[in-house]
Design a protein around this motif. Sequence first.
Motif, PDB file in Angstrom:
ATOM      1  N   HIS A  22       3.953  15.446 -16.369  1.00  0.00           N
ATOM      2  CA  HIS A  22       3.476  14.540 -15.341  1.00  0.00           C
ATOM      3  C   HIS A  22       4.563  14.359 -14.274  1.00  0.00           C
ATOM      4  N   MET A  23       4.170  14.389 -13.010  1.00  0.00           N
ATOM      5  CA  MET A  23       5.111  14.208 -11.904  1.00  0.00           C
ATOM      6  C   MET A  23       4.478  13.335 -10.822  1.00  0.00           C
ATOM      7  N   VAL A  24       5.312  12.514 -10.199  1.00  0.00           N
ATOM      8  CA  VAL A  24       4.833  11.628  -9.142  1.00  0.00           C
ATOM      9  C   VAL A  24       5.797  11.678  -7.966  1.00  0.00           C
ATOM     10  N   SER A  25       5.240  11.827  -6.770  1.00  0.00           N
ATOM     11  CA  SER A  25       6.006  11.719  -5.530  1.00  0.00           C
ATOM     12  C   SER A  25       5.471  10.508  -4.794  1.00  0.00           C
ATOM     13  N   PHE A  26       6.314   9.480  -4.607  1.00  0.00           N
ATOM     14  CA  PHE A  26       5.835   8.184  -4.100  1.00  0.00           C
ATOM     15  C   PHE A  26       6.679   7.715  -2.928  1.00  0.00           C
ATOM     16  N   ILE A  27       6.000   7.273  -1.879  1.00  0.00           N
ATOM     17  CA  ILE A  27       6.701   6.699  -0.726  1.00  0.00           C
ATOM     18  C   ILE A  27       5.965   5.457  -0.265  1.00  0.00           C
ATOM     19  N   GLN A  28       6.717   4.444   0.130  1.00  0.00           N
ATOM     20  CA  GLN A  28       6.148   3.189   0.630  1.00  0.00           C
ATOM     21  C   GLN A  28       6.910   2.783   1.870  1.00  0.00           C
ATOM     22  N   SER A  29       6.201   2.307   2.881  1.00  0.00           N
ATOM     23  CA  SER A  29       6.880   1.946   4.123  1.00  0.00           C
ATOM     24  C   SER A  29       6.174   0.804   4.827  1.00  0.00           C
ATOM     25  N   ASN A  30       6.964  -0.160   5.293  1.00  0.00           N
ATOM     26  CA  ASN A  30       6.445  -1.219   6.173  1.00  0.00           C
ATOM     27  C   ASN A  30       6.571  -0.827   7.633  1.00  0.00           C
ATOM     28  N   TYR A  31       7.341   0.202   7.890  1.00  0.00           N
ATOM     29  CA  TYR A  31       7.623   0.756   9.200  1.00  0.00           C
ATOM     30  C   TYR A  31       8.577  -0.134   9.976  1.00  0.00           C
ATOM     31  N   MET A  32       8.301  -0.482  11.229  1.00  0.00           N
ATOM     32  CA  MET A  32       9.292  -1.108  12.106  1.00  0.00           C
ATOM     33  C   MET A  32       9.599  -2.541  11.683  1.00  0.00           C
ATOM     34  N   GLY A  33      10.898  -2.870  11.618  1.00  0.00           N
ATOM     35  CA  GLY A  33      11.276  -4.225  11.243  1.00  0.00           C
ATOM     36  C   GLY A  33      10.780  -4.538   9.854  1.00  0.00           C
ATOM     37  N   PHE A  34       9.910  -5.518   9.765  1.00  0.00           N
ATOM     38  CA  PHE A  34       9.300  -5.859   8.476  1.00  0.00           C
ATOM     39  C   PHE A  34       7.805  -5.646   8.560  1.00  0.00           C
ATOM     40  N   GLY A  35       7.433  -4.530   9.176  1.00  0.00           N
ATOM     41  CA  GLY A  35       6.016  -4.217   9.292  1.00  0.00           C
ATOM     42  C   GLY A  35       5.342  -5.073  10.347  1.00  0.00           C
TER      43      GLY A  35
END
Length: 256
Positions: free
Chosen positions: A87-100
């Motif tokens: 099992h493999m997972v590629s995970f990304i999370q982003s609020n983007y600019m500043g704090f979203g």
Amino acid sequence: MKGFDFDERDTVDTYHKQLEAMKLAFADGQKYIADPARSHVPIQALLSDSYAEQRRRLIGRSALEPAPGEPPQGGTVYLCTADADGHMVSFIQSNYMGFGSGLVVPGTGIALHNRGHNFSLDPSHANRLEPGKKPYHTIIPGFITHKDRPVGPFGVMGGFMQPQGHVQVVMNLLDFGLNPQAALDAPRWQWLKGKTVEFEHQTPAHLVQALARRGHDAQWALNSTTFGRGQIIWRLENGVLVGGTEPRTDGQVAAW
């Protein structure tokens, strides 16, 4: 200091650097430090090694006029994981600019992103603002396969450096045969605009000079904070998992 055996030049340099560092610290403190219950204090950013290195580079031979800096504001986190069962997972999370967007879902603490910033208000633009439309963005949780078999997850964060970092890391892995850690350690370049390209200072000078002769506006970067932050897991043919973590920021390879 009479009576002590010391090199005067070394002592003056030491005092000078301490004074300059103190000036920079006070400049940051006077702008950012406040009651954390009443305002946002970027504690982790101010104490990060990358920001300390950025401020350290300002210290030269002459006294400077202290001014507060801009601590890194990273709204993106990338991680990857794999287990013995494949099992493999590629995970990304982003609020983007500043704090979203600055909007939080009531009762959850979940901040909404503002990736819609990349929409266009030009009605003739392909990425024009429309209801229910997904904006162009750079959220790229990468994954490498070979002949329908998973090789491993990878990702390089950093806004519009993200796709550029992905290309370079994959090139290092596949074209140059580097292991995951070496692929992340290798110096990177970053296209900014027009013919302007920035290079990390570890890049061999003869390569940068050769590119300049071909018409590129080749520039040396003062620091490496804008060249992305990545992680890699690579599965060898015998099933062994090899991890690599970003040297330009906080990162870790953990096994259990």
